[in-house]
Design a protein around this motif. Structure first.
Motif, PDB file in Angstrom:
ATOM      1  N   ARG A 226     -12.079  -2.557   9.888  1.00 36.93           N
ATOM      2  CA  ARG A 226     -10.858  -3.117   9.897  1.00 36.93           C
ATOM      3  C   ARG A 226     -10.666  -3.833   8.548  1.00 36.93           C
ATOM      4  O   ARG A 226      -9.533  -3.557   8.161  1.00 36.93           O
ATOM      5  N   ASP A 227     -11.627  -4.665   8.109  1.00 31.20           N
ATOM      6  CA  ASP A 227     -11.322  -5.510   6.997  1.00 31.20           C
ATOM      7  C   ASP A 227     -11.289  -4.553   5.725  1.00 31.20           C
ATOM      8  O   ASP A 227     -10.550  -4.517   4.560  1.00 31.20           O
ATOM      9  N   SER A 228     -12.198  -3.473   5.808  1.00 30.39           N
ATOM     10  CA  SER A 228     -11.884  -2.586   4.597  1.00 30.39           C
ATOM     11  C   SER A 228     -10.827  -1.529   4.690  1.00 30.39           C
ATOM     12  O   SER A 228     -10.244  -1.318   3.588  1.00 30.39           O
ATOM     13  N   PHE A 229     -10.274  -1.447   5.780  1.00 29.68           N
ATOM     14  CA  PHE A 229      -9.000  -0.565   5.935  1.00 29.68           C
ATOM     15  C   PHE A 229      -7.793  -1.585   5.254  1.00 29.68           C
ATOM     16  O   PHE A 229      -6.835  -1.023   4.417  1.00 29.68           O
ATOM     17  N   GLU A 230      -7.847  -2.706   5.778  1.00 28.52           N
ATOM     18  CA  GLU A 230      -6.772  -3.546   5.175  1.00 28.52           C
ATOM     19  C   GLU A 230      -7.167  -3.937   3.456  1.00 28.52           C
ATOM     20  O   GLU A 230      -5.985  -3.954   2.948  1.00 28.52           O
ATOM     21  N   SER A 231      -8.149  -4.148   3.052  1.00 30.50           N
ATOM     22  CA  SER A 231      -8.590  -4.324   1.624  1.00 30.50           C
ATOM     23  C   SER A 231      -8.245  -3.239   1.029  1.00 30.50           C
ATOM     24  O   SER A 231      -7.456  -3.115  -0.266  1.00 30.50           O
TER      25      SER A 231
ATOM     26  N   GLU B 191      -5.429  -2.860  -2.024  1.00 31.06           N
ATOM     27  CA  GLU B 191      -5.938  -2.281  -3.333  1.00 31.06           C
ATOM     28  C   GLU B 191      -5.216  -1.134  -3.923  1.00 31.06           C
ATOM     29  O   GLU B 191      -4.744  -1.047  -5.117  1.00 31.06           O
ATOM     30  N   LEU B 192      -4.910  -0.265  -2.976  1.00 25.89           N
ATOM     31  CA  LEU B 192      -4.039   1.046  -3.580  1.00 25.89           C
ATOM     32  C   LEU B 192      -2.501   0.675  -3.961  1.00 25.89           C
ATOM     33  O   LEU B 192      -2.093   0.999  -4.888  1.00 25.89           O
ATOM     34  N   ASP B 193      -1.968  -0.372  -3.414  1.00 25.81           N
ATOM     35  CA  ASP B 193      -0.666  -0.970  -3.886  1.00 25.81           C
ATOM     36  C   ASP B 193      -0.805  -1.375  -5.385  1.00 25.81           C
ATOM     37  O   ASP B 193       0.162  -1.216  -6.242  1.00 25.81           O
ATOM     38  N   GLN B 194      -1.632  -2.522  -5.428  1.00 24.34           N
ATOM     39  CA  GLN B 194      -1.784  -3.162  -6.641  1.00 24.34           C
ATOM     40  C   GLN B 194      -2.254  -1.962  -7.788  1.00 24.34           C
ATOM     41  O   GLN B 194      -1.945  -1.977  -8.951  1.00 24.34           O
ATOM     42  N   LEU B 195      -2.929  -0.716  -7.431  1.00 24.81           N
ATOM     43  CA  LEU B 195      -3.386   0.209  -8.511  1.00 24.81           C
ATOM     44  C   LEU B 195      -1.974   0.758  -8.787  1.00 24.81           C
ATOM     45  O   LEU B 195      -2.048   1.217 -10.281  1.00 24.81           O
ATOM     46  N   GLU B 196      -1.166   1.215  -8.157  1.00 23.12           N
ATOM     47  CA  GLU B 196       0.026   1.928  -8.413  1.00 23.12           C
ATOM     48  C   GLU B 196       0.927   0.987  -9.458  1.00 23.12           C
ATOM     49  O   GLU B 196       1.391   1.623 -10.383  1.00 23.12           O
TER      50      GLU B 196
ATOM     51  N   SER C  10      -6.086   6.789 -11.940  1.00 21.34           N
ATOM     52  CA  SER C  10      -5.619   8.139 -11.249  1.00 21.34           C
ATOM     53  C   SER C  10      -6.594   8.499 -10.435  1.00 21.34           C
ATOM     54  O   SER C  10      -6.282   8.976  -9.078  1.00 21.34           O
ATOM     55  N   GLY C  11      -7.834   8.609 -10.599  1.00 24.18           N
ATOM     56  CA  GLY C  11      -8.878   8.862  -9.710  1.00 24.18           C
ATOM     57  C   GLY C  11      -9.070   8.251  -8.675  1.00 24.18           C
ATOM     58  O   GLY C  11      -9.157   8.544  -7.489  1.00 24.18           O
ATOM     59  N   GLN C  12      -9.134   6.705  -8.821  1.00 21.32           N
ATOM     60  CA  GLN C  12      -9.071   5.845  -7.816  1.00 21.32           C
ATOM     61  C   GLN C  12      -7.891   5.709  -6.884  1.00 21.32           C
ATOM     62  O   GLN C  12      -8.234   5.479  -5.875  1.00 21.32           O
ATOM     63  N   ARG C  13      -6.749   5.971  -7.434  1.00 20.24           N
ATOM     64  CA  ARG C  13      -5.601   6.045  -6.649  1.00 20.24           C
ATOM     65  C   ARG C  13      -5.790   7.243  -5.671  1.00 20.24           C
ATOM     66  O   ARG C  13      -5.626   7.127  -4.426  1.00 20.24           O
ATOM     67  N   GLY C  14      -6.485   8.658  -6.190  1.00 18.03           N
ATOM     68  CA  GLY C  14      -6.395   9.718  -5.169  1.00 18.03           C
ATOM     69  C   GLY C  14      -7.570   9.105  -3.998  1.00 18.03           C
ATOM     70  O   GLY C  14      -7.527   9.431  -2.863  1.00 18.03           O
ATOM     71  N   ALA C  15      -8.769   8.568  -4.444  1.00 17.27           N
ATOM     72  CA  ALA C  15      -9.899   8.118  -3.541  1.00 17.27           C
ATOM     73  C   ALA C  15      -9.307   7.131  -2.684  1.00 17.27           C
ATOM     74  O   ALA C  15      -9.695   7.261  -1.182  1.00 17.27           O
ATOM     75  N   LEU C  16      -8.436   6.227  -3.154  1.00 23.84           N
ATOM     76  CA  LEU C  16      -7.880   5.199  -2.262  1.00 23.84           C
ATOM     77  C   LEU C  16      -6.996   5.736  -1.098  1.00 23.84           C
ATOM     78  O   LEU C  16      -7.051   5.403   0.049  1.00 23.84           O
ATOM     79  N   ARG C  17      -6.257   6.699  -1.636  1.00 22.23           N
ATOM     80  CA  ARG C  17      -5.408   7.206  -0.473  1.00 22.23           C
ATOM     81  C   ARG C  17      -6.009   8.167   0.401  1.00 22.23           C
ATOM     82  O   ARG C  17      -5.799   8.243   1.714  1.00 22.23           O
TER      83      ARG C  17
END
Length: 918
Positions: free
Chosen positions: A230-235, A239-244, A720-727
């Protein structure tokens, strides 16, 4: 079990020691450091330590005085047979041998150790690994080692005494059975339930409680995993919002700024390249001019330096020549002093030889005088011996003339005299006294008339006539025994008279006088013989006085011959010689010794002077050596300075030939300085114009700008790669429904925790039930303490005084006996609160009681040993301790006492052994 004999070899200070033990009480006495504790430790390790053991316990047995491995041999009775044990401690090659009566073949090795363990009633004979931990507890209840008498045996734990054997023996003495079969079954089942759940280290593996704990731990891990998801999903969503946001910022702002900075740096780079080309040209023109300037300066400096060194060498040569002359003069003076000192030393050495020769002759003269005195003393001894021999012969003749009655014969004569005197006294006491006070008729006694007032004393029967009509017969002593007494008196009187005739004396007093006179003569003769023996002991053994006198005369002739034959005799003082060259004799011994003392004093004085002159001569030789060494060193230094001066002169000449005189060199330097100043001004102006913006700096800035653009591009690709992984991760975590999984894991954890708690409460309830049951057993098992407490009180009663006082102790089924103490005036006194002496006495009574209880399993006998165990016991109470030991011996125990002071124990010891002093 009973100890019979001990044989030790190479044990500390004991090279060879044999001891036979008494079946009762054996006392072993010896001073401190005589080896008492060594004997105890050797027997203890011989019984309980394997022969192949090694380590500090075995090394402590080895002797530092005698070579060889420790050997221990013990003989003892056990299991109805007599056994002989032999152990040699030599590491892995150690040997053991056990032989018993009725046994065909002696045992050795592990078989012997196993049988020995059975005979001693222990589990095993310990080896090296267990020795330090197990050995001190073996027979700790029977053998009181030195220094441990004041420690409470029961506080050390059941392993220090045979608890199982003691319980077995005490249960046989209990009034009723201590445990019923049902009690034993319940206790066994409760212990099985508790042991199925718990061990000494915690919860038992694979038990129900352990399984519940494992299930609870798994549920707890699953809950933690769900919470992490659960904590991982929230974090991840955050993190994806901050990366964008970061990607938008880099693309819109950072890239245009880097392009603008690149254009500015390229323009500045071109202008700087032109300025640096001009600066490089001017610097190239400066280098040859600076090099020429350095060459001219070095030539000028070398010229000045060579000139100064030339002048310095000249001055050093002048100073060295003066110093060389002075050193030569001092060396000559030192050699003269050496010659003078050597001559003085030779003269003193000759004087010392003369005094030594004189002293030698004086010592010989002293010996001659002493020989003369010894000859006179021997003559006096000879005369004294002759006088004593004459007196001895005279006394011997007088002694032989007297009868040798002896003490026994004199006593016999006294007995005869006492018997005669006794009979006379008894007859006298039986006499009758007849007194006629008044009579009107004639009175006749044995036919003789008796007048008025007349008295007759008669010791035999007699007849009294009064007138003609009265007659009566009187028997003294009631008429019985008087005649027999008379016959005894005559017989003893005849025996006494015959004895006097046999020893040629007239009375007992004369016999006593002759015996006293004979004793006096014997004493005088013994005294003279002792004096005669003392005279004989004054010279060498069996050598006669005449032989000694002859030896002294021969020695005197030898000394006189040596003294007259010495060629150096003429150097002595003429006052010691006669006209014919012989010594004036006799000389006074005191005068000779005074002269000898003067010779020694002069010899020592001259020797001290010679020693001082030798030291002075050594000092002069050292000074000569140092002066010669300094002279040679100075000469060599002068030669080096001369060569150096010539070299500097030639070098200066070559410089002047090559570069000219100094004014020309200085003029050239002035022109070079002017050219260098002009070029330096131009270089300074260009450097000031360039400032810090060098071409290299601009290139570095451009390279850094390229690196920043490259890093920016790489960072954009990474983001860009991290954004794809996070999504992708957010989509995966969202498909697992983390919030629903977390709720399910929490429900499972609470259920597992509840089951574990229920199982733990059940296990604790079983433990508490077992503990309560054991407490009830302990209260019932206190009856174990009754026979042991009674035995201790029977030993302690002489020490306590009050018959209501006694000891107290408790019993625990697992921990054994504990809480030993005394009960006085209705109050319990703990062991730790007792005095040092009372601790020793209570410990001694406890050990005697335990041994008394255990002896039933050991042929009704056990050896109990006290090694200086009553050092704090006062003399008044030691008598009670002795009664304790005597009581133990009467009950069949074997007691061995080791003490520095044997006096208190000698009265009760059946056998006393004294160890030799160190």
């Amino acid at each position: 079990m009973r100890l019979l004999h001990c044989h030790l070899e190479n044990i500390r200070r004991h090279w060879l020691l044999d001891i036979d033990f008494s079946p009762g009480l054996t006392l072993i006495s010896g001073a401190n450091e005589s080896g008492k504790s060594s004997l105890v430790e050797a027997m203890h390790r011989g019984l309980f330590l394997k022969a192949t053991a090694s380590g500090s316990l075995v090394e402590a047995l080895r002797s530092n005085l005698f070579p060889g491995h420790p050997l221990i041999e013990l003989s003892f009775e056990a299991k109805g047979a007599i056994w002989s044990l032999s152990k040699r401690f030599s590491g892995q090659s150690g040997s053991v041998r056990l032989d018993g009566t009725g046994q065909e073949v002696p045992l050795s090795g592990s078989a012997a150790e196993e049988l020995l363990a059975k005979l001693l009633g222990v589990d095993e004979i310990v080896g090296s690994r267990q020795a330090a931990r197990v050995l001190p507890s073996r027979w700790a209840h029977l053998w009181v080692l030195q220094g441990l008498a004041g420690q409470n045996l029961l506080d050390q734990g059941p392993q220090h005494y045979d608890l199982n054997g003691l319980m077995q023996q005490l249960e046989q003495r209990a009034e009723v059975s201590l445990q019923s079969p049902l009690d034993q079954k319940v206790s066994t089942e409760l212990e099985a339930l508790v042991e199925a759940t718990f061990t000494s280290r915690g919860v038992r593996r694979n038990s129900l409680l352990w399984q519940c704990q494992q299930q609870r731990e798994r549920a707890e891990d699953a809950l933690k995993t769900a919470e992490l998801q659960r904590d991982s999903f929230e974090s991840t969503s955050a993190e994806l919002d901050q990366l964008e946001h970061e990607l938008d910022l880099l693309t819109s702002d950072r890239k245009p700024a880097l392009k603008k900075r690149r254009f500015e740096l390229q323009t500045q780079q071109e202008q700087t390249r032109q300025d640096e080309a001009a600066l490089l040209l001017y610097r190239q023109q400066l280098e040859p001019l600076q090099l020429r300037k350095k060459q001219l300066q070095s030539v000028l400096h070398a010229n000045h330096q060579i000139h100064n060194e030339f002048l310095l060498c000249q001055k050093n040569l002048e100073d060295g020549s003066e110093q060389q002359t002075l050193l030569k003069h001092n060396l000559s003076e030192t050699k003269k002093q050496i010659e003078t000192t050597q001559q003085k030393l030779d003269d003193l050495d000759q004087q010392r030889s003369d005094w030594e020769l004189r002293g030698l002759h004086m010592r010989r003269l002293e010996e001659l005088t002493q020989l003369r005195f010894q000859r006179e003393s021997l003559q006096r001894q000879h005369n004294e011996q002759q006088r004593l021999r004459n007196q001895s012969q005279t006394l011997q003749i007088q002694l032989e003339a007297l009868p040798d009655l002896g003490v026994a014969n004199l006593q016999h004569l006294r007995d005869c005299y006492d018997q005669v005197k006794g009979c006379a006294i008894r007859i006298e006491t039986m006499a009758s006294e007849f007194n006629l006070e008044r009579a009107d008729q004639p009175v006749l006694v044995d036919g003789f008339p008796l007048k008025e007032g007349e008295t007759k004393r008669l010791i035999s029967s007699f007849t009294v006539n009064v007138g003609e009509g009265v007659r009566f017969h009187v028997n003294p002593g009631q008429g019985t025994g008087i005649e027999e007494l008379k016959r005894d008196h005559e017989r003893h009187l005849l025996k006494y008279t015959d004895t006097l005739k046999a020893w040629q004396v007239n009375s007992l007093e004369e016999a006593e006088q002759k015996i006293n006179h004979r004793n006096q003569l014997s004493q005088q003769l013994n005294l003279i013989n002792e004096q005669l023996n003392g005279c004989q002991d004054g010279h060498d053994g069996n050598i006669s006085l005449s032989l000694q006198k002859k030896q002294l005369e021969n020695r005197q002739h030898e000394l006189e011959k040596e003294m007259t034959s010495e060629p150096e005799l003429s150097r002595l003082d003429d006052s010691l010689l006669s006209n014919d060259g012989s010594f004036n004799q006799p000389l006074d011994l005191e005068t000779i010794r005074i002269e000898l003392k003067r010779c020694r004093q002069n010899y020592r004085s001259i020797s001290e002077s010679i020693k001082a002159i030798k030291l002075q001569l050594q000092q002069l030789h050292r000074e000569e050596y140092e002066q010669d060494k300094n002279l040679q060193k100075l000469t060599l230094s002068l030669e080096v300075l001369s060569a150096k001066q010539i070299e500097r002169k030639e070098h200066r000449k070559s410089l002047l030939t090559e570069h000219g005189p100094e004014p020309d060199i200085e003029e050239k330097l002035l022109k070079l300085n002017q050219s260098l100043t002009h070029l330096g001004q131009k270089v300074s102006d260009l450097e000031q114009q360039l400032g810090n913006q060098t071409l290299q700096a601009i290139k570095s800035a451009l390279a850094e700008l390229d690196a920043q653009e490259k890093r920016l591009q790489e960072h954009l690709q990474v983001l860009s790669g991290q954004r794809g992984a996070l999504r992708e991760r957010c989509e995966g975590l969202g498909s697992l429904e983390p919030y629903a999984a977390l709720e399910e894991a929490r429900v499972n954890f609470n259920q597992a925790k509840l089951e574990e708690r229920e199982q733990l409460m059940l296990a604790h309830a079983q433990q508490r039930l077992l503990k309560s049951f054991q407490q009830a057993q302990a209260e019932l098992s206190n009856r174990y303490t009754t026979p042991l407490r009674q035995a201790i009180c029977s030993y302690l009663q002489p020490l306590l005084g009050n018959e209501n006082d006694g000891c107290h102790l408790n019993f625990d089924p697992h921990d054994g006996f504990r809480e030993l103490g005394l009960r006085r005036d209705g109050q319990n006194v703990q062991f730790r609160d007792l005095s040092g002496g009372m601790k020793e006495q209570l410990n001694g009574a406890l050990r005697l009681s335990i041994a008394d209880a255990l002896k039933g399993g050991h042929d009704d006998c056990l050896p109990i040993l006290f090694d200086d165990a009553f050092t704090n016991t006062d003399p008044d109470r030691i008598e009670s301790v002795l009664r304790m030991m005597t009581q133990a011996v009467k009950r069949g125990l074997q007691v061995i006492v080791l003490s520095c002071d044997p006096t208190p124990y000698e009265t009760i010891a059946d056998k006393t052994i004294y160890l030799p002093s160190p």
